[in-house]
Design a protein around this motif. Structure first.
Motif, short mmCIF file in Angstrom:
data_model
loop_
_atom_site.label_atom_id
_atom_site.label_comp_id
_atom_site.label_asym_id
_atom_site.label_seq_id
_atom_site.Cartn_x
_atom_site.Cartn_y
_atom_site.Cartn_z
N LEU A 184 0.84 -1.19 0.00
CA LEU A 184 0.00 0.00 0.00
C LEU A 184 0.88 1.25 0.00
N PRO A 185 0.34 2.38 -0.40
CA PRO A 185 1.12 3.63 -0.37
C PRO A 185 1.68 3.90 1.02
N GLY A 186 2.93 4.25 1.09
CA GLY A 186 3.59 4.54 2.37
C GLY A 186 4.27 3.35 3.00
N VAL A 187 4.04 2.14 2.47
CA VAL A 187 4.67 0.93 3.00
C VAL A 187 5.84 0.56 2.09
N GLN A 188 7.01 0.36 2.68
CA GLN A 188 8.22 0.11 1.89
C GLN A 188 8.84 -1.24 2.27
N PRO A 189 8.31 -2.34 1.75
CA PRO A 189 8.88 -3.66 2.05
C PRO A 189 10.17 -3.89 1.28
N CYS A 190 11.01 -4.78 1.80
CA CYS A 190 12.23 -5.18 1.10
C CYS A 190 12.57 -6.61 1.51
N GLU A 218 20.37 -6.32 1.33
CA GLU A 218 19.12 -6.21 0.60
C GLU A 218 19.22 -6.87 -0.77
N LEU A 219 18.16 -7.57 -1.15
CA LEU A 219 18.09 -8.23 -2.45
C LEU A 219 17.30 -7.33 -3.39
N TYR A 220 17.97 -6.77 -4.37
CA TYR A 220 17.33 -5.84 -5.28
C TYR A 220 16.76 -6.56 -6.49
N GLY A 221 15.89 -5.87 -7.20
CA GLY A 221 15.31 -6.44 -8.41
C GLY A 221 14.18 -7.40 -8.11
N ASN A 222 13.64 -7.98 -9.16
CA ASN A 222 12.52 -8.90 -9.01
C ASN A 222 12.97 -10.34 -9.18
N ASP A 223 12.04 -11.25 -8.95
CA ASP A 223 12.29 -12.69 -9.03
C ASP A 223 13.36 -13.11 -8.02
N VAL A 224 13.18 -12.65 -6.76
CA VAL A 224 14.12 -12.99 -5.68
C VAL A 224 13.33 -13.47 -4.46
N GLU A 225 14.02 -14.10 -3.53
CA GLU A 225 13.40 -14.63 -2.31
C GLU A 225 14.29 -14.32 -1.12
N GLY A 226 13.68 -13.89 -0.01
CA GLY A 226 14.48 -13.57 1.16
C GLY A 226 13.62 -13.32 2.39
N LEU A 227 14.18 -12.60 3.35
CA LEU A 227 13.50 -12.28 4.60
C LEU A 227 12.75 -10.96 4.43
N LEU A 228 11.48 -10.95 4.78
CA LEU A 228 10.65 -9.77 4.56
C LEU A 228 10.83 -8.76 5.69
N TYR A 271 11.48 -7.37 16.87
CA TYR A 271 11.10 -6.73 15.61
C TYR A 271 12.10 -5.71 15.05
N PHE A 272 12.92 -5.14 15.92
CA PHE A 272 13.77 -4.05 15.44
C PHE A 272 15.26 -4.30 15.59
N ALA A 273 15.65 -5.43 16.20
CA ALA A 273 17.08 -5.66 16.46
C ALA A 273 17.73 -6.61 15.47
N ALA A 274 16.94 -7.36 14.72
CA ALA A 274 17.52 -8.36 13.81
C ALA A 274 18.35 -7.71 12.72
N PHE A 275 17.86 -6.60 12.17
CA PHE A 275 18.56 -5.90 11.10
C PHE A 275 18.54 -4.40 11.38
N ASN A 276 19.63 -3.75 11.12
CA ASN A 276 19.79 -2.34 11.45
C ASN A 276 18.78 -1.47 10.68
N ASN A 277 18.05 -0.64 11.42
CA ASN A 277 17.08 0.30 10.84
C ASN A 277 16.02 -0.39 9.99
N MET A 278 15.65 -1.60 10.38
CA MET A 278 14.62 -2.35 9.66
C MET A 278 13.63 -2.94 10.66
N TYR A 279 12.38 -3.04 10.23
CA TYR A 279 11.38 -3.80 10.98
C TYR A 279 11.35 -5.20 10.37
N PHE A 280 11.64 -6.23 11.16
CA PHE A 280 11.68 -7.60 10.67
C PHE A 280 10.34 -8.28 10.95
N THR A 281 9.65 -8.72 9.92
CA THR A 281 8.33 -9.33 10.08
C THR A 281 8.41 -10.75 10.63
#
Length: 227
Positions: A20-26, A34-44, A68-78
């Motif tokens: 949705l607008p305002g949500v920035q998943p990676c 970070e895994l860039y581009g499409n057709d990739v699989e990783g941790l959300l 939720y916030f300590a697994a990866f720097n400056n990221m929310y880990f789902t």
């Protein structure tokens, strides 16, 4: 947070679609890259705060921070794994912390479920671990097929072949039980606690099932149990 918009987004089966607008998943790899581009699989993960973001857990802020916030720097880990297809749609695979220890190999249940679901004759599946005399833990799969299975043994072999192709022979389920439905909460979540107890042969310790959307399926699961 990741969903199609009615009348606007072109939906695709099994995919949560676009954010949705305002949500920035990676997607990140295990090392936090970070895994860039499409057709990739990783941790959300989510890059940036969004409206209604979790701020704390009542009475235990540290637990909230570490989960939720300590697994990866400056990221929310789902806590979920996900795929991004060639068009940028997201598919949530499942929890990455739900693993089965098979002969010393840590295998994610979501990974096995995703492989089983690749079979064209499978609607959905749920995988749990159960005690195994040789492996320590075995893989028990509950599979809901599209149609009534005429030759169960042949269908099992096809499913095992699909899992071997996508993951490897170590991840092949030891038990495959065909079911017409899986026990779910009213929000649609599969009640794995019940499936795990049935796979372990502890059908008398299922606990409260009154909160299930379909409690009638429990008797069918117990009757068809393979252990």
């Amino acid at each position: 947070m990741i969903t199609p918009l009615p009348g606007i987004t072109d939906a695709k089966p099994c995919f949560a679609s676009y954010p949705l607008p305002g949500v920035q998943p990676c997607l990140l790899d295990a090392g936090g890259n970070e895994l860039y581009g499409n057709d990739v699989e990783g941790l959300l993960c989510i890059k940036f705060p969004w409206p209604s973001i979790l701020r704390t857990t009542y009475g235990d802020h540290e637990r909230c921070r570490t989960n939720y916030f300590a697994a990866f720097n400056n990221m929310y880990f789902t806590g979920d794994g996900a795929k991004r297809d060639e068009d940028g749609r997201y598919r949530i695979i499942g929890r990455v912390d739900d693993v089965i220890n098979v002969s010393g190999h840590r295998i994610g249940t979501a990974e096995v479920e995703d492989a089983i679901d690749q079979h064209s004759g499978v609607v959905e599946s749920a995988v749990v671990g159960y005690p195994h005399d040789i492996k320590g833990q075995g893989i028990y799969a509950y599979v809901k097929p599209h149609h009534e299975v005429v030759d169960e043994e042949h269908f099992r072999k096809e499913i095992l072949a699909v899992v071997t192709k996508h993951i490897g022979p170590i991840a092949k389920p030891d038990m495959i039980q065909f079911v017409t439905q899986l026990p779910k909460t009213r929000s649609g979540k599969i009640m794995r606690r019940i499936l795990r107890k049935i796979a372990e042969g502890q059908t008398d310790q299922l606990g409260d099932i009154s909160t299930l959307l379909n409690p009638e399926c429990v008797e069918e699961l117990k009757a068809g149990a393979l252990v």
